[in-house]
Design a protein around this motif. Structure first.
Motif, PDB file in Angstrom:
ATOM      1  N   THR A 230       0.827  -1.316  -0.263  1.00 40.28           N
ATOM      2  CA  THR A 230       0.239   0.353  -0.523  1.00 40.28           C
ATOM      3  C   THR A 230       0.758   1.281   0.245  1.00 40.28           C
ATOM      4  O   THR A 230       1.869   1.520   0.537  1.00 40.28           O
ATOM      5  CB  THR A 230      -1.132   0.199   0.936  1.00 40.28           C
ATOM      6  OG1 THR A 230      -2.164  -0.955   0.579  1.00 40.28           O
ATOM      7  CG2 THR A 230      -2.011   1.569   1.363  1.00 40.28           C
ATOM      8  N   LYS A 234      -3.555   3.468  -1.412  1.00 42.46           N
ATOM      9  CA  LYS A 234      -3.828   3.054  -2.808  1.00 42.46           C
ATOM     10  C   LYS A 234      -2.717   1.925  -2.211  1.00 42.46           C
ATOM     11  O   LYS A 234      -1.267   1.563  -2.463  1.00 42.46           O
ATOM     12  CB  LYS A 234      -3.158   3.779  -3.894  1.00 42.46           C
ATOM     13  CG  LYS A 234      -4.030   4.956  -3.899  1.00 42.46           C
ATOM     14  CD  LYS A 234      -3.664   6.027  -4.634  1.00 42.46           C
ATOM     15  CE  LYS A 234      -4.717   6.563  -5.733  1.00 42.46           C
ATOM     16  NZ  LYS A 234      -4.342   7.817  -6.871  1.00 42.46           N
ATOM     17  N   GLU A 235      -4.001   0.497  -2.379  1.00 38.67           N
ATOM     18  CA  GLU A 235      -3.165  -0.822  -2.985  1.00 38.67           C
ATOM     19  C   GLU A 235      -2.700  -1.002  -4.628  1.00 38.67           C
ATOM     20  O   GLU A 235      -3.362  -1.259  -5.234  1.00 38.67           O
ATOM     21  CB  GLU A 235      -4.255  -1.895  -2.819  1.00 38.67           C
ATOM     22  CG  GLU A 235      -4.514  -2.240  -0.995  1.00 38.67           C
ATOM     23  CD  GLU A 235      -5.861  -2.515  -0.442  1.00 38.67           C
ATOM     24  OE1 GLU A 235      -6.042  -4.340  -1.420  1.00 38.67           O
ATOM     25  OE2 GLU A 235      -6.294  -3.654   0.340  1.00 38.67           O
ATOM     26  N   ILE A 236      -1.262  -1.416  -4.361  1.00 39.29           N
ATOM     27  CA  ILE A 236      -0.820  -2.028  -5.641  1.00 39.29           C
ATOM     28  C   ILE A 236      -0.674  -3.134  -5.557  1.00 39.29           C
ATOM     29  O   ILE A 236       0.224  -3.725  -4.343  1.00 39.29           O
ATOM     30  CB  ILE A 236       0.434  -1.626  -5.877  1.00 39.29           C
ATOM     31  CG1 ILE A 236       0.307   0.458  -5.949  1.00 39.29           C
ATOM     32  CG2 ILE A 236       1.200  -1.263  -6.907  1.00 39.29           C
ATOM     33  CD1 ILE A 236       1.591   0.927  -5.909  1.00 39.29           C
ATOM     34  N   SER A 237      -1.250  -4.057  -6.825  1.00 41.38           N
ATOM     35  CA  SER A 237      -0.849  -5.737  -6.619  1.00 41.38           C
ATOM     36  C   SER A 237      -0.238  -5.146  -7.822  1.00 41.38           C
ATOM     37  O   SER A 237      -0.593  -5.254  -8.814  1.00 41.38           O
ATOM     38  CB  SER A 237      -1.761  -6.246  -6.507  1.00 41.38           C
ATOM     39  OG  SER A 237      -2.470  -6.391  -7.496  1.00 41.38           O
ATOM     40  N   HIS A 258      -1.134  -2.704 -14.927  1.00 41.89           N
ATOM     41  CA  HIS A 258      -1.703  -0.997 -15.155  1.00 41.89           C
ATOM     42  C   HIS A 258      -0.984  -0.704 -16.063  1.00 41.89           C
ATOM     43  O   HIS A 258      -0.032  -0.798 -16.424  1.00 41.89           O
ATOM     44  CB  HIS A 258      -0.574  -0.349 -13.984  1.00 41.89           C
ATOM     45  CG  HIS A 258      -1.884  -0.682 -12.056  1.00 41.89           C
ATOM     46  ND1 HIS A 258      -2.304   0.375 -12.042  1.00 41.89           N
ATOM     47  CD2 HIS A 258      -1.027  -2.138 -11.522  1.00 41.89           C
ATOM     48  CE1 HIS A 258      -2.942  -0.031 -11.022  1.00 41.89           C
ATOM     49  NE2 HIS A 258      -2.041  -1.409 -10.710  1.00 41.89           N
ATOM     50  N   VAL A 263       3.201   4.285 -12.438  1.00 40.64           N
ATOM     51  CA  VAL A 263       3.307   3.329 -10.822  1.00 40.64           C
ATOM     52  C   VAL A 263       4.795   2.345 -10.622  1.00 40.64           C
ATOM     53  O   VAL A 263       4.610   1.530  -9.419  1.00 40.64           O
ATOM     54  CB  VAL A 263       2.301   1.989 -11.526  1.00 40.64           C
ATOM     55  CG1 VAL A 263       2.080   0.743 -12.465  1.00 40.64           C
ATOM     56  CG2 VAL A 263       1.521   1.351 -10.023  1.00 40.64           C
ATOM     57  N   THR A 266       6.655   4.291  -8.444  1.00 41.46           N
ATOM     58  CA  THR A 266       6.009   4.231  -7.511  1.00 41.46           C
ATOM     59  C   THR A 266       6.183   3.605  -6.623  1.00 41.46           C
ATOM     60  O   THR A 266       7.634   3.382  -5.269  1.00 41.46           O
ATOM     61  CB  THR A 266       4.325   4.070  -7.707  1.00 41.46           C
ATOM     62  OG1 THR A 266       4.036   5.729  -8.397  1.00 41.46           O
ATOM     63  CG2 THR A 266       3.844   4.972  -5.536  1.00 41.46           C
ATOM     64  N   ILE A 267       6.402   2.573  -6.922  1.00 42.32           N
ATOM     65  CA  ILE A 267       6.648   0.798  -6.359  1.00 42.32           C
ATOM     66  C   ILE A 267       8.071   1.457  -5.648  1.00 42.32           C
ATOM     67  O   ILE A 267       8.834   0.643  -4.539  1.00 42.32           O
ATOM     68  CB  ILE A 267       6.139   0.120  -6.992  1.00 42.32           C
ATOM     69  CG1 ILE A 267       5.216  -0.236  -7.139  1.00 42.32           C
ATOM     70  CG2 ILE A 267       7.080  -1.426  -5.931  1.00 42.32           C
ATOM     71  CD1 ILE A 267       4.496  -1.815  -8.183  1.00 42.32           C
TER      72      ILE A 267
END
Length: 310
Positions: A230, A234-237, A258, A263, A266-267
């Motif tokens: 998260t 926001k959850e990121i998978s 995505h 993203v 961001t990770i």
């Protein structure tokens, strides 16, 4: 033949003074005509019978009518396309049926119902039939192996863009689907199929990225990304993540659905890494095989059918 006949050959006929009897041309005695003697046909005009040309004082020929030259009226794209033709070109129905649908109020242009017969629209207008947006051009899909230094946009104010690379691919109004950063490389898809864009924007297309970081990725961080994280609420998978075989631990493969590119940064930036290089290796069922960097190709029907299985 009798003797009398032989004696009379060549003698005077008796009907005139000293007129010699000639051989008759009857019964096969006609003279042989020369094969090389030209015949006059009705198509060959006698020069003596040709009408003489006459001219007036301005030098214009008299007695011959000139056919008027028809001016060809060329269509101007800016004038637009008749609405019924626009609908017919989209494959919904014929022009005559389109007139019926227009009259019954099933067609809208830029959000307004149009009932006017002969109404003209532009290719850029939002034309909808029973709520569904229409496209008068055939659906076109172009795959690009993007190089560095090109922005993923169709705006002309961003310098060099990916639209410059596919300018000669098609005359259809294609746009990039998904994003890659200016310095990112790899596969990028272009299309004018709005239904395709809406469908896969919602559900996403799995893309495999080859990512290089400024330092080795710790195993605990690799596991954290794999389990889901998260960031800013926001959850990121991700679908998959692993180290690249026979490469430093700073290089990883990441599969994610995505459509955006930010993203990824961001990770890793959340975990304290800087992203050095991003390369999209696969896009759905598509790969970079036989597609050099900076080149494009159109998708085949077989490849398009593979998207229906995603």
């Amino acid at each position: 033949m009798s003797r009398q006949d032989n004696q009379s050959r060549g003698k005077a006929s008796g009907r005139g003074s000293n007129n010699q009897r000639n051989r008759s041309s009857a019964r096969g005695n006609a003279p042989v005509k020369s094969e090389f003697k030209s015949k006059k046909t009705s198509r060959q005009a006698d020069p003596a019978t040709k009408p003489k040309l006459r001219f007036d004082k301005n030098g214009k020929e008299i007695g011959r009518r000139e056919k008027p030259v028809k001016e060809v009226k060329r269509s101007n794209p800016e004038d637009g396309i008749r609405l019924n033709k626009y609908i017919a070109n989209s494959g919904v129905c014929s022009r005559r049926e389109a007139d019926t649908f227009i009259a019954t109020g099933l067609v809208s242009v830029n959000g307004k119902i149009v009932n006017e017969m002969g109404y003209k629209v532009q290719l850029t207008d939002d034309v909808r039939f029973d709520g569904r947006r229409l496209n008068p051009e055939p659906n076109t899909f172009v795959l690009l192996n993007k190089p560095k230094g090109f922005a993923t946009t169709d705006s002309n104010s961003k310098g060099m863009t990916v639209m410059d690379l596919v300018a000669n691919a098609t005359t259809a109004k294609i746009k990039p689907f998904g994003r890659l950063g200016r310095n990112a490389t790899g596969l990028l898809l272009f299309t004018n199929d709005d239904e395709f864009v809406q469908k896969f924007t919602k559900k996403g297309i799995p893309r495999l990225f080859h990512i290089e970081l400024d330092k080795n990725l710790k195993a605990e961080h690799l596991k954290k990304i794999k389990d889901g994280m998260t960031v800013d609420g926001k959850e990121i998978s991700v679908d998959e993540i692993s180290y690249v075989d026979n490469a430093p631990k700073s290089e990883v493969g990441l599969k994610i659905k995505h459509t955006g590119n930010s993203v990824i940064r961001t990770i890793f930036e959340h975990l304290g890494y800087d992203v050095v290089r991003v390369d999209c290796v696969t896009l759905g069922p598509l790969t970079k095989k036989d597609l050099p960097r900076g080149r494009w190709r159109t998708l085949t029907d077989k490849e398009l059918n593979m998207f229906s299985m995603l």
